[in-house]
Design a protein around this motif. Structure first.
Motif, short mmCIF file in Angstrom:
data_model
loop_
_atom_site.label_atom_id
_atom_site.label_comp_id
_atom_site.label_asym_id
_atom_site.label_seq_id
_atom_site.Cartn_x
_atom_site.Cartn_y
_atom_site.Cartn_z
N ASP A 224 -13.45 2.68 -3.67
CA ASP A 224 -12.00 2.46 -4.19
C ASP A 224 -10.95 2.50 -2.96
O ASP A 224 -9.28 2.38 -3.73
N SER A 225 -11.16 3.73 -1.92
CA SER A 225 -9.79 3.31 -0.66
C SER A 225 -9.59 2.43 -0.40
O SER A 225 -8.31 1.87 -0.56
N LEU A 226 -10.34 1.30 -0.58
CA LEU A 226 -10.02 -0.64 0.04
C LEU A 226 -9.19 -1.08 -1.07
O LEU A 226 -8.39 -1.73 -0.90
N ARG A 227 -9.75 -1.09 -1.87
CA ARG A 227 -8.75 -1.47 -3.35
C ARG A 227 -7.51 -1.08 -3.65
O ARG A 227 -6.72 -2.00 -3.67
N LYS A 228 -7.44 0.82 -3.34
CA LYS A 228 -5.78 0.44 -3.22
C LYS A 228 -5.31 0.32 -1.80
O LYS A 228 -3.79 -0.16 -1.81
N GLU A 229 -5.44 -0.29 -0.95
CA GLU A 229 -5.02 -0.78 0.30
C GLU A 229 -4.72 -2.47 0.66
O GLU A 229 -3.79 -2.72 0.58
N VAL A 230 -5.38 -2.60 0.25
CA VAL A 230 -5.25 -3.90 -1.01
C VAL A 230 -4.25 -3.92 -1.88
O VAL A 230 -2.87 -5.27 -1.30
N MET A 231 -4.51 -3.30 -2.63
CA MET A 231 -3.05 -3.35 -4.01
C MET A 231 -1.53 -3.12 -3.14
O MET A 231 -0.61 -3.72 -3.49
N ALA A 232 -1.20 -2.17 -1.60
CA ALA A 232 -0.54 -1.58 -1.16
C ALA A 232 -0.49 -2.94 -0.62
O ALA A 232 0.98 -3.56 -0.50
N LEU A 233 -1.05 -3.55 0.21
CA LEU A 233 -0.68 -4.88 0.28
C LEU A 233 -0.41 -5.53 -0.12
O LEU A 233 0.68 -6.95 0.32
N LYS A 234 -0.84 -5.67 -1.24
CA LYS A 234 -0.49 -7.00 -2.04
C LYS A 234 1.08 -7.19 -2.62
O LYS A 234 2.21 -8.22 -2.38
N ILE A 235 1.47 -5.42 -2.75
CA ILE A 235 2.86 -5.42 -3.02
C ILE A 235 3.86 -5.46 -1.81
O ILE A 235 4.87 -6.19 -2.78
N MET A 236 3.26 -5.25 -0.85
CA MET A 236 3.74 -5.10 0.15
C MET A 236 4.51 -6.87 0.92
O MET A 236 5.78 -7.77 0.41
N LYS A 237 3.57 -7.95 0.69
CA LYS A 237 3.45 -9.30 0.38
C LYS A 237 4.19 -10.28 -0.86
O LYS A 237 5.60 -10.22 -0.23
N ALA A 238 4.41 -9.37 -2.24
CA ALA A 238 5.48 -9.65 -3.26
C ALA A 238 6.75 -9.21 -2.55
O ALA A 238 7.85 -10.47 -2.67
N ASN A 239 6.64 -8.60 -1.59
CA ASN A 239 7.86 -7.92 -1.62
C ASN A 239 8.78 -8.68 -0.15
O ASN A 239 9.97 -9.21 -0.79
N TYR A 240 7.98 -8.84 -0.02
CA TYR A 240 8.60 -10.16 1.57
C TYR A 240 8.85 -11.39 1.01
O TYR A 240 9.97 -12.15 1.33
N GLU A 241 8.03 -11.80 0.33
CA GLU A 241 8.22 -12.93 -0.19
C GLU A 241 9.33 -13.20 -1.58
O GLU A 241 10.09 -14.00 -1.24
N HIS A 242 9.47 -11.79 -1.90
CA HIS A 242 10.61 -11.85 -3.09
C HIS A 242 11.86 -11.79 -1.76
O HIS A 242 13.24 -12.48 -2.50
N ILE A 243 12.23 -11.70 -0.78
CA ILE A 243 13.10 -11.42 0.57
C ILE A 243 12.95 -12.77 0.65
O ILE A 243 15.21 -13.07 0.89
#
Length: 221
Positions: A124-143
């Motif tokens: 469950d902790s790893l899933r949260k980390e993956v979700m956070a990384l996906k959000i960061m990735k989406a932010n950088y792609e948007h920028i």
């Protein structure tokens, strides 16, 4: 005349003895035959009854033996599977009792349940980390996409100082929210609050609004 006097007696005797030997069956023959037939009937009646009982007894013995073999096989498999049973056999060499095998099997199952719970928590902790990384990735792609779609004109080039100012302002804004929402009491609270902060303040729409506000402020200067 003398021959006539003796002939009836002789004939009658002869006919009686002849009849007795050929025409009738002695009583002893009846009794022996009936007793022989009766003994045959008794044997024929008793033999199937005893055979049926023997078959039932044999079937019961076989079923009981199968049950005992199945129980023994189950205990042998438990001793083969449970590591603590194997370790004891290797060290002492003594055969474990059935009660000991069952108790150690229960202890091992409880240990596996605890390990499973720990693994589920880690997953469950790893899933949260993956979700956070996906959000960061989406932010950088948007920028990057926004930067690529912005027309660049020679007369309106932005200096490196302006770009650094935008970046610094964004980071200062994020750090303020980060510092206000992150708990450092222990590592568990730190990890949980970091992920909550990412999900709350690092959403693409949130970062976009912050960046637009910063760009407007710098453009008005």
């Amino acid at each position: 005349m003398d021959g006539d006097d003796t002939s009836p007696t002789t004939n009658s005797r002869f006919s009686f003895s002849r009849t007795s030997s050929t025409g009738s069956i002695p009583a002893g023959c009846f009794s022996s035959a009936s007793s022989a037939q009766g003994s045959d009937d008794e044997d024929s009646d008793s033999k199937p009854t005893m055979s049926y009982k023997d078959r039932r007894r044999e079937a019961h013995t076989q079923a009981e033996q199968k049950r005992r073999d199945a129980i023994k096989k189950g205990y042998d498999e438990l001793q083969y599977i449970v590591p603590t049973c194997q370790q004891t056999e290797q060290i002492g060499g003594a055969k474990l009792s059935k009660a000991t095998v069952l108790q150690r099997s229960i202890d091992y199952i409880q240990f596996l349940i605890t390990q499973k719970k720990k693994q589920e928590d880690e997953l469950d902790s790893l899933r949260k980390e993956v979700m956070a990384l996906k959000i960061m990735k989406a932010n950088y792609e948007h920028i990057v996409k926004t930067h690529q779609n912005t027309p660049i004109h020679g007369q309106n080039l932005v200096s490196d100082e302006k770009k650094f100012q935008v970046f610094q302002t964004i980071m200062d804004n994020l750090f303020q929210s980060f510092n206000a929402n992150i708990s450092v009491s222990n590592f568990a609270e730190l990890s949980g609050s970091v992920f909550n902060w990412l999900e709350e303040y690092c959403k693409p729409q949130t970062l976009r609004d912050v960046t637009l506000g910063i760009l407007q402020q710098i453009n008005n200067l």
